[in-house]
Design a protein around this motif. Structure first.
Motif, PDB file in Angstrom:
ATOM      1  N   LEU A  39       0.821  -1.212   0.000  1.00 43.42           N
ATOM      2  CA  LEU A  39       0.000   0.000   0.000  1.00 43.42           C
ATOM      3  C   LEU A  39       0.858   1.266   0.000  1.00 43.42           C
ATOM      4  O   LEU A  39       0.551   2.233  -0.698  1.00 43.42           O
ATOM      5  CB  LEU A  39      -0.948  -0.010   1.191  1.00 43.42           C
ATOM      6  CG  LEU A  39      -2.070  -1.040   1.152  1.00 43.42           C
ATOM      7  CD1 LEU A  39      -2.853  -1.027   2.449  1.00 43.42           C
ATOM      8  CD2 LEU A  39      -2.969  -0.801  -0.028  1.00 43.42           C
ATOM      9  N   ILE A  40       1.942   1.260   0.761  1.00 36.58           N
ATOM     10  CA  ILE A  40       2.852   2.414   0.779  1.00 36.58           C
ATOM     11  C   ILE A  40       3.518   2.587  -0.579  1.00 36.58           C
ATOM     12  O   ILE A  40       3.627   3.707  -1.091  1.00 36.58           O
ATOM     13  CB  ILE A  40       3.884   2.249   1.911  1.00 36.58           C
ATOM     14  CG1 ILE A  40       3.212   2.368   3.268  1.00 36.58           C
ATOM     15  CG2 ILE A  40       5.002   3.283   1.783  1.00 36.58           C
ATOM     16  CD1 ILE A  40       4.094   1.964   4.434  1.00 36.58           C
ATOM     17  N   ALA A  43       0.976   4.001  -3.014  1.00 38.43           N
ATOM     18  CA  ALA A  43       0.745   5.421  -2.755  1.00 38.43           C
ATOM     19  C   ALA A  43       1.901   6.265  -3.279  1.00 38.43           C
ATOM     20  O   ALA A  43       1.677   7.321  -3.907  1.00 38.43           O
ATOM     21  CB  ALA A  43       0.550   5.656  -1.256  1.00 38.43           C
ATOM     22  N   CYS A  44       3.132   5.827  -3.063  1.00 34.99           N
ATOM     23  CA  CYS A  44       4.295   6.559  -3.586  1.00 34.99           C
ATOM     24  C   CYS A  44       4.290   6.574  -5.105  1.00 34.99           C
ATOM     25  O   CYS A  44       4.606   7.587  -5.728  1.00 34.99           O
ATOM     26  CB  CYS A  44       5.597   5.949  -3.072  1.00 34.99           C
ATOM     27  SG  CYS A  44       5.896   6.235  -1.336  1.00 34.99           S
ATOM     28  N   PHE A  47       1.422   9.030  -6.276  1.00 38.19           N
ATOM     29  CA  PHE A  47       1.629  10.442  -5.980  1.00 38.19           C
ATOM     30  C   PHE A  47       2.868  11.040  -6.638  1.00 38.19           C
ATOM     31  O   PHE A  47       2.890  12.224  -6.963  1.00 38.19           O
ATOM     32  CB  PHE A  47       1.707  10.669  -4.467  1.00 38.19           C
ATOM     33  CG  PHE A  47       0.396  10.475  -3.775  1.00 38.19           C
ATOM     34  CD1 PHE A  47      -0.766  11.066  -4.249  1.00 38.19           C
ATOM     35  CD2 PHE A  47       0.313   9.671  -2.651  1.00 38.19           C
ATOM     36  CE1 PHE A  47      -1.983  10.875  -3.620  1.00 38.19           C
ATOM     37  CE2 PHE A  47      -0.888   9.479  -2.003  1.00 38.19           C
ATOM     38  CZ  PHE A  47      -2.038  10.084  -2.497  1.00 38.19           C
TER      39      PHE A  47
END
Length: 104
Positions: A39-40, A43-44, A47
């Motif tokens: 998930l991290i 997201a990176c 974004f």
């Protein structure tokens, strides 16, 4: 993604194979560090990467998932319907993201 592909290819050739266990593991999703890292990373990627790269990564991941689930369906690993549904939905998602990628 490499860990998931290894789990899908190393699965036993019987009907007790579970896609939920292969993708998520034995723990709850919020207690599993593999899912939290995924998930991290997503997201990176979303974004901080260009939109074209995001579609390319999603298309490649969907093609890989469709191939691995299709291989499991073809070799009769696990139940038939979830394998077929995952194969078709992953392939459909891959085609849609590929079309969007090449029209950008």
């Amino acid at each position: 993604m490499l860990i998931i592909s290894h789990k899908l290819t190393a699965g036993p050739k019987n009907r007790s194979f579970s896609y939920a266990r292969a993708f998520l593991g034995l723990r709850l999703w919020y207690q599993n560090p593999r899912i939290l890292l995924l998930l991290i990373a997503l997201a990176c990627l979303i974004f901080f990467s260009p939109l074209k790269l995001v579609y390319l990564v999603f298309a490649l991941a969907a093609y890989l998932t469709a191939f691995l689930c299709g291989r499991n369906f073809w070799n009769r690993i696990g139940p038939a319907w979830p394998g077929l549904i995952l194969t078709l939905s992953s392939f459909t998602l891959a085609v849609i993201t590929t079309v969007i990628y090449f029209h950008m």
